[in-house]
Design an enzyme around this catalytic site. Structure first.
Site, PDB file in Angstrom:
ATOM      1  N   HIS A 242       1.564  -0.978  -0.014  1.00  0.00           N
ATOM      2  CA  HIS A 242       0.029   0.224  -0.167  1.00  0.00           C
ATOM      3  C   HIS A 242       1.079   1.053  -0.158  1.00  0.00           C
ATOM      4  O   HIS A 242       2.014   1.189   0.847  1.00  0.00           O
ATOM      5  CB  HIS A 242      -0.761  -0.166   1.650  1.00  0.00           C
ATOM      6  CG  HIS A 242      -1.848   0.997   0.848  1.00  0.00           C
ATOM      7  ND1 HIS A 242      -1.915   2.322   1.238  1.00  0.00           N
ATOM      8  CD2 HIS A 242      -3.373   0.750   0.595  1.00  0.00           C
ATOM      9  CE1 HIS A 242      -3.017   2.811   0.872  1.00  0.00           C
ATOM     10  NE2 HIS A 242      -4.064   2.256   0.996  1.00  0.00           N
ATOM     11  N   ARG A 289      -2.042   0.853  -7.610  1.00  0.00           N
ATOM     12  CA  ARG A 289      -1.272   0.599  -6.296  1.00  0.00           C
ATOM     13  C   ARG A 289       0.257   1.244  -7.169  1.00  0.00           C
ATOM     14  O   ARG A 289       1.377   1.314  -5.961  1.00  0.00           O
ATOM     15  CB  ARG A 289      -1.268  -0.267  -5.477  1.00  0.00           C
ATOM     16  CG  ARG A 289      -3.064   0.663  -4.195  1.00  0.00           C
ATOM     17  CD  ARG A 289      -3.083   0.042  -3.635  1.00  0.00           C
ATOM     18  NE  ARG A 289      -4.239  -0.143  -3.009  1.00  0.00           N
ATOM     19  CZ  ARG A 289      -4.639   0.060  -2.165  1.00  0.00           C
ATOM     20  NH1 ARG A 289      -4.960  -1.252  -1.677  1.00  0.00           N
ATOM     21  NH2 ARG A 289      -6.366   0.235  -1.571  1.00  0.00           N
ATOM     22  N   ARG A 385      -4.137  -6.374  -7.410  1.00  0.00           N
ATOM     23  CA  ARG A 385      -5.532  -6.244  -7.146  1.00  0.00           C
ATOM     24  C   ARG A 385      -6.100  -4.601  -7.183  1.00  0.00           C
ATOM     25  O   ARG A 385      -5.388  -3.465  -6.563  1.00  0.00           O
ATOM     26  CB  ARG A 385      -6.255  -6.339  -4.963  1.00  0.00           C
ATOM     27  CG  ARG A 385      -7.048  -6.742  -4.861  1.00  0.00           C
ATOM     28  CD  ARG A 385      -7.333  -6.973  -3.627  1.00  0.00           C
ATOM     29  NE  ARG A 385      -6.686  -5.763  -2.325  1.00  0.00           N
ATOM     30  CZ  ARG A 385      -6.943  -4.990  -1.651  1.00  0.00           C
ATOM     31  NH1 ARG A 385      -8.243  -4.168  -1.641  1.00  0.00           N
ATOM     32  NH2 ARG A 385      -6.032  -3.815  -0.875  1.00  0.00           N
TER      33      ARG A 385
END
Ligand code: FAD
Ligand code: SIN
Length: 537
Positions: A242, A289, A385
């Site tokens: 992240h 991300r 993702r």
């Protein structure tokens, strides 16, 4: 102990399966096992929310496209279609269970936006969405008397025909799950639980890295157990970092600053105060991300610093406080008034895109063993993702596992291999009998493991770093196996052992992938292969 349904994990995936099954079969018992307090899950810490198509300006096609683009075209289109289209109904179910998502002044859901999403489509409960979902699911589960929640019970291994003396290899086609061995932390005894159907919902493995947003329970136990049982594991090299975990040296896990804050207009700045994302991607701070985390990594390396900044100073104060009260309070707690000061942030390991390989009904390669939630590799995420797709995926595949098991039971088709009589499963054979004399050996090896994975198998990889990691992991593996064979089983030792397996699977997957795609970036193989390939170990 014997049960019809055994669920390992009390997060969104495990509880969703348990509730549905309990409702359908009030006369059958469903055991939900968890190694910590029931609510201590990755689910509880989810901030941003759950993605779904909610209004007319959005469409299934747009959500599908966003998912496939974020996944760098490695997602399975059939699975993406299933999750996006079925997901909305599943979200409505948890709303019916009592999950409360924020609404605007007109009574419509207040939708947020995160990296890689072309639309506002994230339902949220302030900045504590996961906590709200976990609360709603637990209160629903408590209504079903046939759900038995067992906390502080550490599942050590799956039981297969191997435990009955049959040879099991990777090529065995009928590996069958008969239940589990679990260390009951209340009694310190290893118990044997025989189950008709076992659902693995053990969550992620962020604890393999030094900096992670994942709580302590996220040690990849389910994936490691399936690997030991010779089941198939897929795409473990795709570990998502992240981009914006709060930089607080010495604090672990790292506190997350949700991407939804960037969705509201917050901007990343480097040490010189310059907004840098436009140099890396036209979507700037809301690029997927993998791109944002690599851009931050590159800025930190250029400046020789351990963090960059997130700038929220220009955001509307009232709106921010309404949506992100928890983040505001946390920053204030450590002396950062985010309307006046920049927030120091750095990437942290956050999500495992790969895991136990499953089909479209959540079946693993082991008979009677299903996997859903973060421990599974369904094909949704591909190489990266899309934000807020994981809670959605967990709901969809817990439901599909439920539908599939109902079909098996109602048609009397539960695959019980005639040779594998579960009544013959032996009690746990304790190989070692003494407590580890030196706990320091376990804690030190854990530190080493995190260091190896962070330094050599992080955001940017090279062949030589991966090779070095593998050598270090080999040594850690043999030392830990020796310890495991000579000591009594403890959660600390099991978690170390499992994380070493996870480290091996991530590194091996990374070595096999001779390209840079999504979250896997290797400077020795900077291009993308023309052949789309999933790495199965
Ligand atoms: P978990 O919720 O992690 O539950 C795992 C369960 O398995 C736990 O009960 C644990 O005790 C149990 N368990 C594990 N090993 C064992 C064992 N050996 N024996 C017994 N029990 C065991 N996703 C989104 O979609 N939107 C978000 O906004 C979002 N924000 C996030 C923020 C943070 C800080 C984090 C960490 C993750 C976030 N995610 C988000 C990811 C998402 O929360 C997780 O992927 C998801 O909650 C996983 O759910 P799960 O049911 O698979 O596992
Ligand atoms: C976040 O809130 O930024 C995390 C969302 C996610 O991991 O899906």
């Amino acid at each position: 102990m014997k049960t019809d349904f055994l669920v390992i994990g009390s997060g969104i995936a495990g509880l969703t399966y348990a509730i549905k099954t309990a409702k359908k079969y009030p006369e059958k018992k469903i055991i939900v096992i968890t190694k910590a307090n029931v609510e201590e899950t990755n689910t509880k810490y989810a901030q941003g929310g759950i993605a779904g198509v909610w209004n007319d300006s959005d469409s299934f096609e747009k959500h599908i496209d966003d998912t496939i683009i974020a996944g760098d075209h490695l997602s399975n289109p059939e699975i993406v279609d299933i999750v996006v289209r079925e997901g909305v109904e599943r979200i409505k179910e948890i709303i019916a269970y009592g999950a409360d998502f924020d609404k605007d002044e007109n009574g419509n859901y207040a939708l947020g936006r995160e990296g890689g999403h072309s639309e506002f489509r994230i339902l949220h409960h302030k900045d504590v969405t996961g906590n709200e979902i976990e609360r709603a699911l637990l209160s629903q589960a408590e209504k079903h008397q046939n759900i038995e929640l067992i906390n502080h019970c550490f599942v050590v291994d799956l039981i297969t025909q191997h435990h009955l003396g049959f040879l099991v290899t990777k090529s065995t086609t009928d590996i069958t799950c008969l239940g589990i061995y679990a260390l009951n932390l209340h009694t310190n005894q290893i118990e044997k639980i025989i189950s008709g159907i076992t659902i693995l919902a053990t969550g992620g493995c962020g604890q393999a890295y030094r900096a992670t947003t994942n709580p302590l329970i996220a040690t990849g136990d389910g994936v490691a157990m399936v690997y030991r049982a010779k089941g198939k594991i897929e795409n473990m090299e795709f570990i998502q970092f992240h981009p914006t975990a709060l930089y607080e040296p010495g604090v672990s896990p790292s506190f997350l600053i949700t991407e939804a804050v960037r969705g509201e207009g917050a901007v990343l700045r480097n040490h010189a105060g310059i907004a840098f994302m436009e140099k890396y991607d036209e979507r700037k701070d809301l690029a997927p991300r993998d791109i944002v985390a690599r851009a931050i990594d590159s800025e930190m390396k250029k400046a020789g610093t351990e963090f960059v900044y997130l700038d929220c100073r220009h955001l509307d104060k009232e709106k921010f406080l309404h949506h992100f009260p928890n983040i505001y309070a946390k920053c204030m707690d450590i002396g950062i008034d985010l309307f006046k000061n920049l927030i120091p942030v750095a990437p942290a390991a956050h999500y495992s895109c790969g895991g136990v390989k499953t089909d479209s009904w959540a079946q693993s390669s082991i008979l009677n063993l299903y996997a859903c939630g973060e421990c599974a590799s369904t094909g949704l995420h591909g190489a990266n993702r899309l934000a807020s797709n994981s809670l959605l995926e967990a709901l969809v595949f817990a439901h599909r596992a439920f539908l599939h098991t109902v079909q098996l039971i109602d048609n009397d088709q539960l695959n019980q291999h005639p040779l594998y009589d579960s009544s013959l499963v032996p009690d746990w054979n304790a190989s070692g009998t003494t407590d580890p004399k030196e706990m320091i050996l376990i804690t030190q090896s854990m530190k080493e493991l995190k260091q190896v994975m962070s330094d050599y198998v992080g955001i940017v990889r090279t062949d030589v770093r991966l090779l070095r990691a593998m050598h270090r992991l080999d040594l850690l593996f043999s030392e830990t196996e020796d310890l495991y064979k000579s000591s009594t089983v403890s959660p600390q030792l099991c978690e170390l052992r499992n994380l070493i397996t996870i480290g091996y699977l991530i590194t091996k997957g990374a070595q096999f992938r001779k390209e840079s795609r999504g979250l896997h970036f290797n400077t020795d193989h900077p291009g993308k292969s023309t052949v789309l390939q999933n790495i199965i170990l």
